[in-house]
Scaffold this motif. Structure first.
Motif, PDB file in Angstrom:
ATOM      1  N   SER A   1       0.843  -1.201   0.000  1.00  0.00           N
ATOM      2  CA  SER A   1       0.000   0.000   0.000  1.00  0.00           C
ATOM      3  C   SER A   1       0.872   1.242   0.000  1.00  0.00           C
ATOM      4  CB  SER A   1      -0.927   0.015   1.225  1.00  0.00           C
ATOM      5  OG  SER A   1      -1.591   1.262   1.326  1.00  0.00           O
ATOM      6  N   GLN A   2       0.854   1.966  -1.108  1.00  0.00           N
ATOM      7  CA  GLN A   2       1.649   3.183  -1.202  1.00  0.00           C
ATOM      8  C   GLN A   2       1.081   4.301  -0.330  1.00  0.00           C
ATOM      9  OE1 GLN A   2       4.569   3.190  -3.017  1.00  0.00           O
ATOM     10  NE2 GLN A   2       4.100   1.010  -3.211  1.00  0.00           N
ATOM     11  N   ILE A   3      -0.194   4.204   0.028  1.00  0.00           N
ATOM     12  CA  ILE A   3      -0.829   5.256   0.829  1.00  0.00           C
ATOM     13  C   ILE A   3      -0.942   4.869   2.302  1.00  0.00           C
ATOM     14  CG2 ILE A   3      -2.148   6.093  -1.149  1.00  0.00           C
ATOM     15  CD1 ILE A   3      -4.617   4.705   0.058  1.00  0.00           C
ATOM     16  N   SER A   4      -0.327   3.777   2.692  1.00  0.00           N
ATOM     17  CA  SER A   4      -0.440   3.301   4.065  1.00  0.00           C
ATOM     18  C   SER A   4       0.061   4.335   5.066  1.00  0.00           C
ATOM     19  CB  SER A   4       0.353   2.001   4.235  1.00  0.00           C
ATOM     20  OG  SER A   4       0.331   1.571   5.584  1.00  0.00           O
ATOM     21  N   ALA A   5      -0.640   4.432   6.189  1.00  0.00           N
ATOM     22  CA  ALA A   5      -0.203   5.325   7.268  1.00  0.00           C
ATOM     23  C   ALA A   5       1.022   4.784   7.982  1.00  0.00           C
ATOM     24  CB  ALA A   5      -1.344   5.533   8.260  1.00  0.00           C
ATOM     25  N   LEU A   6       1.361   3.524   7.747  1.00  0.00           N
ATOM     26  CA  LEU A   6       2.586   2.952   8.300  1.00  0.00           C
ATOM     27  C   LEU A   6       3.759   3.435   7.460  1.00  0.00           C
ATOM     28  CD1 LEU A   6       1.461  -0.758   8.906  1.00  0.00           C
ATOM     29  CD2 LEU A   6       1.490   1.129  10.554  1.00  0.00           C
ATOM     30  N   GLY A   7       4.744   4.025   8.093  1.00  0.00           N
ATOM     31  CA  GLY A   7       5.871   4.593   7.366  1.00  0.00           C
ATOM     32  C   GLY A   7       6.794   3.542   6.774  1.00  0.00           C
ATOM     33  N   ASP A   8       7.627   3.980   5.841  1.00  0.00           N
ATOM     34  CA  ASP A   8       8.615   3.091   5.227  1.00  0.00           C
ATOM     35  C   ASP A   8       9.614   2.562   6.241  1.00  0.00           C
ATOM     36  OD1 ASP A   8       8.599   2.873   2.103  1.00  0.00           O
ATOM     37  OD2 ASP A   8       7.970   4.906   2.544  1.00  0.00           O
ATOM     38  N   ASP A   9       9.773   3.284   7.354  1.00  0.00           N
ATOM     39  CA  ASP A   9      10.700   2.824   8.364  1.00  0.00           C
ATOM     40  C   ASP A   9      10.141   1.651   9.165  1.00  0.00           C
ATOM     41  OD1 ASP A   9       8.747   4.516   9.406  1.00  0.00           O
ATOM     42  OD2 ASP A   9       9.993   5.123  11.103  1.00  0.00           O
ATOM     43  N   ILE A  10       8.847   1.360   8.984  1.00  0.00           N
ATOM     44  CA  ILE A  10       8.246   0.181   9.625  1.00  0.00           C
ATOM     45  C   ILE A  10       8.352  -1.003   8.677  1.00  0.00           C
ATOM     46  CG2 ILE A  10       6.112  -0.789  10.557  1.00  0.00           C
ATOM     47  CD1 ILE A  10       5.367   1.972  11.531  1.00  0.00           C
ATOM     48  N   PHE A  11       7.628  -0.941   7.572  1.00  0.00           N
ATOM     49  CA  PHE A  11       7.759  -1.935   6.508  1.00  0.00           C
ATOM     50  C   PHE A  11       7.976  -1.184   5.204  1.00  0.00           C
ATOM     51  CE2 PHE A  11       4.661  -4.334   9.330  1.00  0.00           C
ATOM     52  CZ  PHE A  11       5.635  -5.143   9.888  1.00  0.00           C
TER      53      PHE A  11
END
Length: 307
Positions: free
Chosen positions: A249-259
């Motif tokens: 998901s490019q719009i995920s609220a989870l940052g790139d530093d998570i996954f």
């Protein structure tokens, strides 16, 4: 051993899937499909998936593409009550459904025996197991069996990650977090998250909903306090164990530093999941019987799978 061995509903024995037949090291990745609107951005006719786990309303995806779900997770009896149409489609399929005793009771109450084609695996919240008093983080840490299989976040926190769902799971604020624990327990070391958007959820319909039909959610209210810290913790403990999780998901609220966020097309370019004939996939007869092999149809020339 702390494992639920039997479940009886109004005098009828309900057969359960067994740990021994499910747990193994799996060489192919697991795709965990949630219900965020970004699911509609993926062309599932062009994305081969050999192991697929759905949560809640993800079953609606089969209306758009020939996706075969091998595993499924439902934690909320409210979902079953609000969307019995989707729940019925889930239980009718040949898959392993991970549910709590409360959810299983609701399903058996709603549907006749003839409606079920799935097998069940029963799980419990790590802090409140069926027919047992509620536990505290301190009590769980003092339990050697639990302490050996659970990674708590902080000394007195109720957040964490369970590597053995038989000892209970951490809720994490969303069923997708539970599914991540299930997939890890099943033996997957590569996982891809679909539709784990978690952004403006109260104002954004799930991929199978409209603004008028969207069900209520607590994702926004619990994101900062529970959901984001849980996934951040999971990324750390999984990475330490050599488990790779990527977010489609490019719009995920989870940052790139998570996954790390990746485009679904990169899975084909990186050759991580190939469309191959079923007989070319070297799996054991037990694995074939337990989860099967998924091969999707050739890529469509239209816009099937998008909105």
């Amino acid at each position: 051993m702390g494992v639920i061995e039997r479940f009886t509903w109004r005098g009828r024995h309900v057969p359960l899937a067994r740990r021994a037949e499910l747990q193994r090291l799996r060489r192919l990745p697991c795709h965990i499909i949630a219900s965020g609107p970004s699911v509609a951005d993926i062309d599932y006719n062009a994305l081969p998936m050999h192991h697929v786990m759905g949560v809640n309303g993800a079953i609606a995806l089969v209306d758009r593409a020939p996706v075969k779900f091998n595993f499924y997770c439902i934690l909320d009896a409210g979902f079953v009550a609000q969307r019995p149409d989707l729940a019925r489609r889930i239980v009718a399929r040949d898959l392993v459904l991970f549910v709590t005793p409360v959810v299983l009771a609701r399903l058996l109450e709603m549907f006749p025996a003839s409606a079920f084609g799935c097998r069940f695996y029963l799980v419990d919240d790590i802090f409140k197991r069926a027919m047992e008093p509620a536990s505290t983080p301190e009590a769980l840490r003092a339990n050697p069996r639990v302490a050996a299989s659970a990674a708590f976040l902080g000394e007195d926190s109720r957040l964490g990650f369970s590597f053995d769902i038989d000892n209970g799971f951490f809720h994490g604020g969303t069923v997708a977090y539970f599914a991540l624990q299930v997939a890890t327990w099943l033996g997957f070391t590569e996982m891809y998250l679909h539709g784990v958007d978690l952004r403006d959820a109260s104002q954004t319909p799930r991929f199978y909903e409209t603004m008028q039909t969207r069900a209520p959610t607590r994702l926004d209210a619990e994101f900062a306090s529970m959901i984001e810290p849980s996934f951040r913790h999971a990324s750390e403990v999984l990475r330490a164990r050599g488990v790779r999780v990527e977010n489609l998901s490019q719009i995920s609220a989870l940052g790139d530093d998570i996954f790390e966020k990746v485009d679904w097309r990169s899975l084909r370019r990186r050759n991580l999941s190939l469309v191959v004939p079923a007989e070319a996939v070297p799996v054991t007869s037990a694995e074939r019987a337990a989860v099967g092999t998924t091969t999707l149809a050739p890529r469509s020339t239209g816009t099937h799978g998008r909105v």
